[in-house]
Design a protein around this motif. Sequence first.
Motif, PDB file in Angstrom:
ATOM      1  N   VAL A   1       0.836  -1.205   0.000  1.00 44.23           N
ATOM      2  CA  VAL A   1       0.000   0.000   0.000  1.00 44.23           C
ATOM      3  C   VAL A   1       0.870   1.254   0.000  1.00 44.23           C
ATOM      4  CG1 VAL A   1      -1.878   1.217   1.147  1.00 44.23           C
ATOM      5  CG2 VAL A   1      -1.752  -1.294   1.280  1.00 44.23           C
TER       6      VAL A   1
ATOM      7  N   LYS B   1       1.275   5.239   0.354  1.00 44.13           N
ATOM      8  CA  LYS B   1       0.680   6.440   0.945  1.00 44.13           C
ATOM      9  C   LYS B   1       1.800   7.441   1.196  1.00 44.13           C
ATOM     10  CE  LYS B   1      -2.045   8.230   4.802  1.00 44.13           C
ATOM     11  NZ  LYS B   1      -2.702   7.906   6.104  1.00 44.13           N
TER      12      LYS B   1
ATOM     13  N   GLU C   1      -3.508   3.619  -1.014  1.00 46.04           N
ATOM     14  CA  GLU C   1      -4.429   3.437   0.103  1.00 46.04           C
ATOM     15  C   GLU C   1      -5.867   3.737  -0.327  1.00 46.04           C
ATOM     16  OE1 GLU C   1      -4.069   4.413   4.734  1.00 46.04           O
ATOM     17  OE2 GLU C   1      -4.370   6.222   3.502  1.00 46.04           O
TER      18      GLU C   1
ATOM     19  N   ASN D   1      -9.053   0.971  -0.291  1.00 41.99           N
ATOM     20  CA  ASN D   1     -10.294   1.179   0.458  1.00 41.99           C
ATOM     21  C   ASN D   1     -11.546   1.067  -0.417  1.00 41.99           C
ATOM     22  OD1 ASN D   1      -8.892   1.602   2.852  1.00 41.99           O
ATOM     23  ND2 ASN D   1      -8.734   3.825   2.532  1.00 41.99           N
TER      24      ASN D   1
END
Length: 224
Positions: free
Chosen positions: A46, A48, A88, A92
């Motif tokens: 992920v 970010k 991220e 989601n």
Amino acid sequence: MKIFYAGDLHGGETAFRKFTNAGKFYQADLVIYGGDFTGKMVVPIVEKSGIYTCRYYGSTVKVKKANELPDLERNLRDAGFYPFLVTEEELNQLKESDAERIIKEKQIEVVKDWVDLADERFKAAGIPCIMIPGSVDDFYLDEILNDGKFVQNGDGRVIEVDGFEILSVGGGKPSVFKYPREFSEEELAEKIENAANQVQDMNKCIFNIHIPPYRHRFGSRDFV
């Protein structure tokens, strides 16, 4: 006949690459892969704010430079996982159906690469190779296994090699894990019998069956 056999690599990249070189190294007359090509988990990496994070084996790994990602992905592949690079925000938004699609795509990608690699190396070595699917290998992988130019999908077939007949049956028995390619004991018995009916000389037949036979010393405790 000298046979090199391997199976249950479950997506382990380095282990499979070693397998494709092992026939030549050990001067084998035949190489057999006894099933379970695929890994069992996609591991998201992920991103970010320029930092990449993944979790596996109970640990959290962070990578702060994009040029370090190949090493992380290689470690995951060697462990039998499928690395999946995602932001991220994208993670989601994923649904359960997306997860099923992603693991299918990853499995197809890796098995295709493996069959292509095995084709290249075993053809160059001049060593026949027979492969079969295992319990965890879904049916959508059959097309890839059947597309081998040199390696052969032996599932449900009897293949002659140097005067020997190799009888192969892939898949496994029912388990609590409910893997894609599980059959009842009766179905497995029928598959083995159907293949055995193709054998010309049982005295020179080699059985290549993914699940361990009853009381086989290499079997799990379920079989001894």
